[in-house]
Design an enzyme around this catalytic site. Structure first.
Site, mmCIF file in Angstrom:
data_model
loop_
_atom_site.group_PDB
_atom_site.id
_atom_site.type_symbol
_atom_site.label_atom_id
_atom_site.label_comp_id
_atom_site.label_asym_id
_atom_site.label_seq_id
_atom_site.Cartn_x
_atom_site.Cartn_y
_atom_site.Cartn_z
ATOM 1 N N ARG A 138 -5.902 3.554 1.501
ATOM 2 C CA ARG A 138 -6.625 2.329 1.869
ATOM 3 C C ARG A 138 -6.593 1.975 3.365
ATOM 4 O O ARG A 138 -6.212 0.876 3.756
ATOM 5 C CB ARG A 138 -6.070 1.142 1.074
ATOM 6 C CG ARG A 138 -6.537 1.116 -0.345
ATOM 7 C CD ARG A 138 -5.781 0.101 -1.190
ATOM 8 N NE ARG A 138 -4.439 0.556 -1.531
ATOM 9 C CZ ARG A 138 -3.627 -0.062 -2.370
ATOM 10 N NH1 ARG A 138 -3.999 -1.172 -2.943
ATOM 11 N NH2 ARG A 138 -2.439 0.417 -2.649
ATOM 12 N N HIS B 244 0.810 -1.213 0.000
ATOM 13 C CA HIS B 244 0.000 0.000 0.000
ATOM 14 C C HIS B 244 0.849 1.272 0.000
ATOM 15 O O HIS B 244 0.341 2.362 -0.183
ATOM 16 C CB HIS B 244 -0.948 -0.002 1.194
ATOM 17 C CG HIS B 244 -2.033 -1.020 1.071
ATOM 18 N ND1 HIS B 244 -3.114 -1.086 1.915
ATOM 19 C CD2 HIS B 244 -2.214 -2.022 0.177
ATOM 20 C CE1 HIS B 244 -3.898 -2.082 1.557
ATOM 21 N NE2 HIS B 244 -3.369 -2.673 0.505
HETATM 22 C C1 HEM Z 1 -5.936 -9.969 4.003
HETATM 23 C C2 HEM Z 1 -5.133 -10.068 3.060
HETATM 24 C C3 HEM Z 1 -5.291 -9.507 1.680
HETATM 25 C C4 HEM Z 1 -6.422 -9.228 0.962
HETATM 26 C C5 HEM Z 1 -7.874 -9.417 1.385
HETATM 27 C C6 HEM Z 1 -5.984 -8.691 -0.312
HETATM 28 C C7 HEM Z 1 -6.845 -8.312 -1.304
HETATM 29 C C8 HEM Z 1 -6.470 -7.763 -2.509
HETATM 30 C C9 HEM Z 1 -7.362 -7.337 -3.560
HETATM 31 C C10 HEM Z 1 -8.881 -7.437 -3.520
HETATM 32 C C11 HEM Z 1 -6.612 -6.849 -4.561
HETATM 33 C C12 HEM Z 1 -7.116 -6.277 -5.891
HETATM 34 C C13 HEM Z 1 -7.182 -7.379 -6.910
HETATM 35 C C14 HEM Z 1 -7.459 -6.886 -8.307
HETATM 36 O O1 HEM Z 1 -8.572 -6.443 -8.569
HETATM 37 O O2 HEM Z 1 -6.566 -6.934 -9.156
HETATM 38 C C15 HEM Z 1 -5.244 -6.938 -4.146
HETATM 39 C C16 HEM Z 1 -4.196 -6.486 -4.883
HETATM 40 C C17 HEM Z 1 -2.892 -6.547 -4.464
HETATM 41 N N1 HEM Z 1 -2.405 -7.166 -3.330
HETATM 42 FE FE1 HEM Z 1 -3.509 -7.971 -1.858
HETATM 43 N N2 HEM Z 1 -4.630 -8.661 -0.343
HETATM 44 C C18 HEM Z 1 -4.167 -9.146 0.852
HETATM 45 C C19 HEM Z 1 -2.850 -9.298 1.234
HETATM 46 C C20 HEM Z 1 -1.771 -8.915 0.470
HETATM 47 C C21 HEM Z 1 -0.399 -9.098 0.831
HETATM 48 C C22 HEM Z 1 0.068 -9.763 2.111
HETATM 49 C C23 HEM Z 1 0.350 -8.571 -0.193
HETATM 50 C C24 HEM Z 1 1.847 -8.473 -0.403
HETATM 51 C C25 HEM Z 1 2.811 -8.815 0.303
HETATM 52 C C26 HEM Z 1 -0.562 -8.078 -1.188
HETATM 53 C C27 HEM Z 1 -0.189 -7.489 -2.360
HETATM 54 C C28 HEM Z 1 -1.059 -7.010 -3.313
HETATM 55 C C29 HEM Z 1 -0.638 -6.255 -4.477
HETATM 56 C C30 HEM Z 1 0.786 -5.857 -4.857
HETATM 57 C C31 HEM Z 1 -1.798 -5.948 -5.187
HETATM 58 C C32 HEM Z 1 -1.901 -5.082 -6.431
HETATM 59 C C33 HEM Z 1 -2.393 -3.723 -5.977
HETATM 60 C C34 HEM Z 1 -2.698 -2.770 -7.077
HETATM 61 O O3 HEM Z 1 -2.280 -3.002 -8.210
HETATM 62 O O4 HEM Z 1 -3.369 -1.749 -6.793
HETATM 63 N N3 HEM Z 1 -1.834 -8.300 -0.758
HETATM 64 N N4 HEM Z 1 -5.173 -7.513 -2.896
#
Ligand code: HEM
Ligand SMILES: [Ca+2]
Length: 656
Positions: free
Chosen positions: A295, A159
């Site tokens: 966020r 984030h």
């Molecule tokens: C409770 C845990 C998590 C939830 C519910 C969550 C949920 C999400 C969601 C809904 C997306 C958007 C998907 C899309 O429409 O493409 C996303 C994107 C992403 N997540 Fe997670 N995530 C979680 C944990 C993590 C963790 C632990 C990491 C990294 C170490 C991570 C890295 C990312 C990255 C890099 C993106 C792309 C963001 C963007 O391009 O704006 N997330 N995640």
């Protein structure tokens, strides 16, 4: 609470909320979308002049006074003086490999299900999710050495560095069809088909998916293909705390404070400790949400970290003011922000990355810092945002543990299924503040990624379900996002990283050390080349001492190295801090920050390592939980502040 159970918001509304951006970004993506739908080239030229695109396409002018030497800009602009937009908010992602869209311009891969790549069609993403990723919540293995706080730190840093806005239009451009209902592919709707074998078949025919918004450069004729946008600063600069636009940064600051503090919540407190302010606008029909640089309210873990660093900022400005009563509110704010930025860089590079990449890959791919290199572009790469840094989705636990004092279970805040912890600011306010969440993160292990246990069903079957409506599937979203962004397949990225490129199932089985998984991929994709890079990369066995395979260690290390070497304000750069300040900063710990900004009295020495028993925690007063000694920030009497005045007025610079 009541309204949450009324099914007021659909899962796709929550996803849109998850990707909510600020006014500057919104103007820009509306303009870019308008351009994207303009056929006549002369109109494109005119539109480029008059629409919100001019902000993205014009070169900003950079100040050269000493304040701009000392503190980062909020937007990240002018960090690199030759390339003032590198790493700034609202610029397109960089490309390490040219995109491979279905057409020359920007149609996603898999748009036409019959289109072939390397003589094979691409499988529906939901099928891949079901066959390769799906794991029952109770069928998981626990990481023997890492805590769940490490996983959350990854998302926290995500984030800080990545936010891809999705298309602001909710209806198809050509037909006006509502993207949340239609099953036809019509930009920006790129719905995810539900395959016949899917338990959801018959209940739902498609999962809604909105394409990521195009960036304005896509409208520039010389560019020739669609690019996506990063709405926040790529630098690890704690922009999720402070904001990536001057208007948000200003809104988050308490301007009437003589201390340079951040604004706090005026309605609620956490047993005398502060909360983030609420967003002035509520999500339709819900309780209030917290506001921060980025966020803040998406789930309990993020709320806890946001609150912690907000409090830490306000703690630091007070301490700094005691040392330097003559400092202005602006100086106090900037100095605290600079320390918090450094803390994020230190915790990420010294404590987080070695655990993810493994010590061996870390020392090979992240050699010791040798100073700022203005030739290095620190902008986030598309493959990092849309695939590589999403690796940790397969290490997320299905349950959010919340623990009371002494790390014991407490009926006031029982463990929660993950989907009940998303968009639940009210739970923090009404169910014991941030302490129970932090204790849960400290005592819970991370989920271990194994070939048969990839993504928990909380994420594949229940994403954003809390409010009713058909839930989303994070695995399918990740895969569809990679196709939406035109990311080349697994084989191309292996080649890019100078790793062997699998041509056959047995090549793949060797790389994955798993014949069953290689066979699954063969059945789904027909060739290893076409495997979507995210799922291919997370399937590789981890490198020694790390939690990712060779492809991910290459891609992640490359990005983080660029974020370090291409950052003019990197904390170790000569002149940023004095050597004593650097030494003191180096010994900071997240455990100390937790002790100083919560009611938690016992913490692990190393909060990213797994702690098995509450008895293994140390009291906050223990010498191993060391304090950040701020005495080197004290200026020798009044002379220095005069220097700062000089700095602001005449542009002459005083080294702190
Ligand atoms: C409770 C845990 C998590 C939830 C519910 C969550 C949920 C999400 C969601 C809904 C997306 C958007 C998907 C899309 O429409 O493409 C996303 C994107 C992403 N997540 Fe997670 N995530 C979680 C944990 C993590 C963790 C632990 C990491 C990294 C170490 C991570 C890295 C990312 C990255 C890099 C993106 C792309 C963001 C963007 O391009 O704006 N997330 N995640
Ligand atoms: Ca940032």
């Amino acid at each position: 609470k009541k309204s949450l159970s009324e099914g007021a918001l659909r899962p796709s509304d929550l996803l849109a909320q998850f990707k909510q951006t600020e006014a500057t970004t919104r103007t820009q993506i509306w303009a870019a979308e308008l351009l994207d739908n303009t056929v006549d080239e002369r109109d494109v030229e005119n539109l480029l002049q008059v629409t919100g695109c001019s902000a993205e396409l014009q070169r900003p002018s950079c100040d050269s006074d000493c304040l701009s030497e000392r503190y980062r800009s909020v937007t990240g602009e002018c960090n690199n003086r030759q390339h003032p937009r590198w790493g700034a908010a609202n610029i397109p992602y960089s490309r390490w490999l040219p995109p491979e869209y279905e057409d020359a311009w920007g149609t996603p891969r898999g748009w036409d299900p019959a289109h072939t790549y390397n003589n094979a069609t691409l499988p529906p993403v939901r099928l891949v999710s079901q066959d390769v990723l799906f794991t029952h919540n109770d069928n998981i293995s626990l990481d023997s050495t890492l805590s769940h706080l490490l996983v959350e730190w990854g998302q926290w840093i995500d984030h800080d560095v990545v936010l891809t806005p999705q298309s602001p239009s909710t209806a198809a451009f050509r037909t006006g069809a509502d993207c949340t209902h239609t099953c036809s592919r019509d930009t920006p709707c790129f719905p995810i088909q539900i395959p016949l074998s899917d338990p959801r078949y018959g209940v739902q025919s498609c999962m809604p998916f909105f394409r990521s918004a195009p960036s304005c450069v896509s409208g520039v004729l010389s560019h020739r293909h669609r690019e996506q946008l990063n709405a926040i600063t790529s630098f690890v600069d704690a922009s999720m705390v402070y904001g990536s636009s001057t208007s948000l940064a200003s809104a988050l600051r308490n301007h009437s404070s003589p201390l340079g503090s951040m604004t706090l919540n005026s309605q609620h407190s956490d047993q005398e400790l502060a909360y983030m302010p609420f967003l002035s606008k509520r999500l339709k029909n819900t309780t209030s949400c917290f506001q921060a640089g980025e966020r803040a309210h998406v789930h309990l873990g993020m709320i806890a970290l946001h609150t912690l660093f907000l409090r830490e900022h306000n703690r630091l400005v007070k301490e700094l003011q005691l040392l330097n009563p003559h400092w202005s509110p602006d100086t106090l704010y900037q100095e605290a922000r600079k320390i918090i930025g450094a803390v994020h860089q230190i915790l990420t590079w010294e404590h987080y990355l070695p655990r993810v990449l493994g010590e061996g890959a870390m020392s090979r791919l992240m050699p010791p810092y040798e100073g700022y290199d203005p030739e290095v572009d620190p902008s986030i790469a598309n493959v990092f945002a849309a695939a590589a840094f999403r690796f940790a989705h397969v290490t997320v636990q299905p349950v959010v543990n919340r623990l009371g004092p002494g790390y014991t279970a407490n009926s006031q805040h029982p463990p929660l299924p993950l989907h009940h912890s998303l968009f639940a600011s009210w739970r923090v306010v009404q169910e014991g503040g941030i302490d129970p969440v932090l204790r849960g993160l400290l005592l819970s292990p991370a989920k271990l990624q194994t070939p048969g246990q990839m993504m928990v069903e909380e994420l594949t079957e229940r994403l954003f379900q809390a409010q009713g409506g058909m839930p989303l599937d994070l695995g399918a979203l990740n895969l569809q996002r990679g196709r939406d962004h035109g990311l080349p397949g697994y084989g191309s990225w292996r080649r890019f990283c100078s790793l062997s490129v699998p041509n056959t199932t047995s090549d793949l089985a060797e790389i994955l050390s798993n014949l069953t998984l290689a066979n699954k991929f063969q059945l789904l994709y027909g060739t290893p080349h076409n495997i979507d890079v995210w799922v291919g990369a997370i399937s590789e066995p981890a490198v020694p001492g790390g939690r990712v395979g060779p492809l991910l260690s290459c891609l992640l290390a490359r990005q983080f190295r660029a974020l370090r070497d291409g950052d003019r304000f990197w904390w170790e750069r000569e002149g940023m801090f004095t050597s004593t300040q650097r030494r003191n900063l180096h010994s900071i710990s997240l455990s100390r920050i937790i002790c100083d900004n919560s009611h938690i009295t016992h913490v692990p020495t190393d909060p990213f390592s797994r702690t098995e028993r509450p008895e293994d925690m140390l009291a906050c007063s223990h010498p191993l939980i060391s304090h950040l000694d701020l005495s080197p920030w004290k200026e020798p009497d009044a002379g220095e502040e005069a220097g700062k005045e000089d700095c602001e007025i005449s542009g002459s610079c005083v080294v702190l």
